[in-house]
Design an enzyme around this catalytic site. Structure first.
Site: not given
Ligand SMILES: *[C@@H]1O[C@H](CO)[C@@H](O)[C@H](O)[C@H]1NC(C)=O
Ligand SMILES: *[C@@H]1O[C@H](CO)[C@@H](O)[C@H](O)[C@H]1NC(C)=O
Ligand SMILES: *[C@@H]1O[C@H](CO)[C@@H](O)[C@H](O)[C@H]1NC(C)=O
Ligand SMILES: *[C@@H]1O[C@H](CO)[C@@H](O)[C@H](O)[C@H]1NC(C)=O
Ligand SMILES: *[C@@H]1O[C@H](CO)[C@@H](O)[C@H](O)[C@H]1NC(C)=O
Ligand SMILES: *[C@@H]1O[C@H](CO)[C@@H](O)[C@H](O)[C@H]1NC(C)=O
Ligand SMILES: *[C@@H]1O[C@H](CO)[C@@H](O)[C@H](O)[C@H]1NC(C)=O
Length: 527
Positions: A379, A515
């Protein structure tokens, strides 16, 4: 009416796509290039994984927002309107799975957008990109190239009506002194969380969806609302909030329109503002030339000031973040869409420097996958350069237990979770569409196989605790809706044959992905 106007250029460029020369000089790359032919084995395998996850969701969670695959339960983190169904819609369409398409098509007209989960905060941004985005893409595909899957014409028309209804319910968010929206909303009565600021990405990633809604309905109010908010991002004030040309801060005061800081980059919170600058130009180059000019400024500043090479792996390129003029040597899985976005800009603007830089970023993000035990990237990660001072507290070196990892990988992990994010896959997709180089298909396949073998559990896919531990270090029992919209779609499309909704290597596109990876039919003609 707007919709009809769009049909002609659409048909014309459909034929242009068929007869286009596969690889222009701009895109010539190293060997093993092909011409976007079908890889049936791989695309079928992705389709099977998507169907597996859908079946689990349908059985245990539908019409709630998301599945908890380990315990076969569900939650409603996105207003309780069936976020996974909205997000799976355009993926089931491009995969051409009639039964799933028809289930979602019949479901959407039944959603009660006046009634979110009681007490739940409605995010203007998340609701726009997932629900509005999913509905508009489904509508475009069913009215256009996938009309053969429109099993119920009344329901298709009802989708657009539902999109209008949802946007009308959200529109009070823009009722602020500046027109910059509040992001965190409550319905019945219509109130906000009273926050006096909103963020760059949450203000700047509405304009594609709402402008498209205006174009489809002929009612300019939706475009107007979002473009007014965006205007403060295109002309940022004060000047100190733009430390490098085109690169701006994050928090904006909704009462004054003034930026509150000069902290930013391509990471979460800022990311899709930059993404949409060039996508608005793809959507309509005539109306959104100014957006393109701002993207070019940001892209050039990124290459000049944020491109960074780790001390142990100078062959890799990462994009750093910034706080004012200070460079922060940190990046994220979320930021790995940047390679794909540079590639899209390079294709559309016919600028090799953006293609070259985009491919370098794709290569760096692939390394974040290839270096871990699971073959999936973390992440958040950091690095240092060969000019980072030993006493630079913003940019510390790796902790003792990651020195060996850093030596080899060129980054060290500061948050090792994997929450089913798509951005690395997304950038592989653009890299393949631009170059036709099989390498990117292989990278996407490796990533898909890793996700399928590590995160697949119970009735679906779950988040991983630590990508650099055997088996991903265990699961968090949550399958976010973007697994359907994005991970599965990009994993599939990279192995699928050319189609009007695929990104076109020659920079002439009939569709542009929002997106959340929902493809919208573009409004303008490329120039
Ligand atoms: C495109 O791919 C097909 C199928 O593999 C092949 O027959 C054809 O020759 C290729 N065309 C070009 C221009 O590479
Ligand atoms: C078609 O969709 C409409 C609108 O959602 C719905 O009322 C109708 O029942 C559907 N028809 C069939 C045959 O499912
Ligand atoms: C926002 O402010 C109003 C007026 O002061 C207040 O009634 C309301 O409870 C506040 N809302 C939240 C979520 O704090
Ligand atoms: C939209 O904006 C344009 C230009 O600012 C303005 O002329 C028009 O009246 C606005 N329309 C609506 C419905 O607000
Ligand atoms: C530092 O790194 C840059 C690029 O990564 C390289 O060009 C330069 O030669 C390196 N300098 C030293 C002293 O290693
Ligand atoms: C870091 O070290 C350099 C010399 O190596 C010194 O000039 C600088 O003041 C130090 N900075 C801090 C914040 O300690
Ligand atoms: C994905 O996982 C399932 C279940 O383990 C397996 O049957 C399937 O072959 C896997 N797909 C790929 C492409 O590895």
């Amino acid at each position: 009416m707007h919709f009809r106007l769009l049909v002609l250029p659409f048909v014309a460029s459909f034929f242009a796509t068929i007869f286009a020369v596969p690889h222009g000089k701009l895109m010539e790359r190293r060997g093993r290039a092909d011409n976007h032919t079908l890889n049936r084995e791989r695309s079928d395998a992705v389709k099977a994984a998507f169907t597996f996850a859908w079946d689990g969701y349908e059985k245990y969670a539908f019409p709630h927002d998301e599945l908890h695959p380990v315990t076969n339960s569900f939650s409603d983190s996105r207003n309780g309107w069936g976020a996974s169904a909205a997000d799976a819609f355009s993926t089931a369409l491009v995969m051409q799975i009639p039964s799933i398409v028809s289930t979602i098509l019949e479901y959407i007209p039944t959603i009660d957008f006046d009634a979110p989960v009681p007490g739940s905060q409605v995010s203007l941004f998340e609701t726009t990109i997932r629900y509005l985005g999913g509905m508009l893409a489904g509508y475009d595909l069913l009215k256009g190239p996938l009309s053969n899957l429109a099993s119920n014409a009344t329901a298709v028309d009802a989708i657009l009506a539902q999109a209008v209804h949802l946007a009308d319910n959200l529109a009070f968010a823009f009722d602020t002194p500046t027109g910059i929206p509040s992001n965190n909303l409550y319905f019945n009565p219509s109130t906000t969380d009273n926050s006096t600021t909103n963020g760059l990405a949450t203000i700047g990633s509405l304009v594609l969806e709402w402008t498209h809604l205006s174009d489809l309905t002929g009612d300019p109010k939706y475009a107007n609302l979002t473009q007014k908010g965006e205007s403060y991002l295109l002309a940022p004030k004060p000047a100190s909030s733009e430390p490098f040309p085109g690169l701006v801060g994050t928090n904006v005061d909704i009462n004054t329109g003034l930026f509150q800081d000069a902290t930013g980059g391509w990471e979460g919170g800022d990311d899709s503002f930059y993404e949409y600058l060039i996508k608005m130009y793809v959507y309509d180059p005539t109306r959104f030339a100014e957006y393109k000019d701002r993207w070019v400024l940001a892209a050039d500043s990124t290459i000049a000031h944020l491109a960074s090479h780790p001390s142990t792996r100078p062959d890799l390129t990462f994009v750093a973040a910034f706080d004012g003029q200070e460079i922060i040597l940190q990046s994220q899985h979320l930021a790995c869409f940047d390679g794909g976005n540079f590639l899209l800009g390079g294709m559309v603007l016919k600028e090799q420097k953006y293609i070259d830089f985009g491919l370098a970023l794709v290569n760096g993000c692939e390394d974040t996958y290839a270096s871990t035990v699971t073959g999936i990237g973390p992440e958040v990660f950091q690095w240092v350069t060969n000019t980072t001072a030993a006493n630079d507290t913003t940019n510390p070196g790796p902790p003792a237990d990651q020195v060996a990892f850093y030596e080899k990988a060129g980054y060290y992990i500061t948050d090792g979770v994997y929450v089913l994010r798509p951005e690395v896959m997304e950038s592989f997709y653009y890299a393949y569409r631009v170059t036709g180089d099989q390498t990117y298909r292989d990278w996407a396949w490796n990533a898909f196989v890793a996700i399928n073998s590590t995160a697949r559990v119970g009735s679906g896919f779950a988040e991983l605790v630590n990508v650099n531990a055997e088996g991903g270090g265990g699961f968090t029992d949550f399958q976010d809706s973007f697994l359907f919209a994005e991970v599965m779609k990009y994993s599939y499309l990279i192995h699928a044959p050319d189609n009007v909704f695929q990104v076109n290597h020659n920079g002439v596109n009939d569709f542009v992905f929002n997106t959340e990876a929902h493809p919208f039919k573009v409004a303008g003609t490329p120039i």
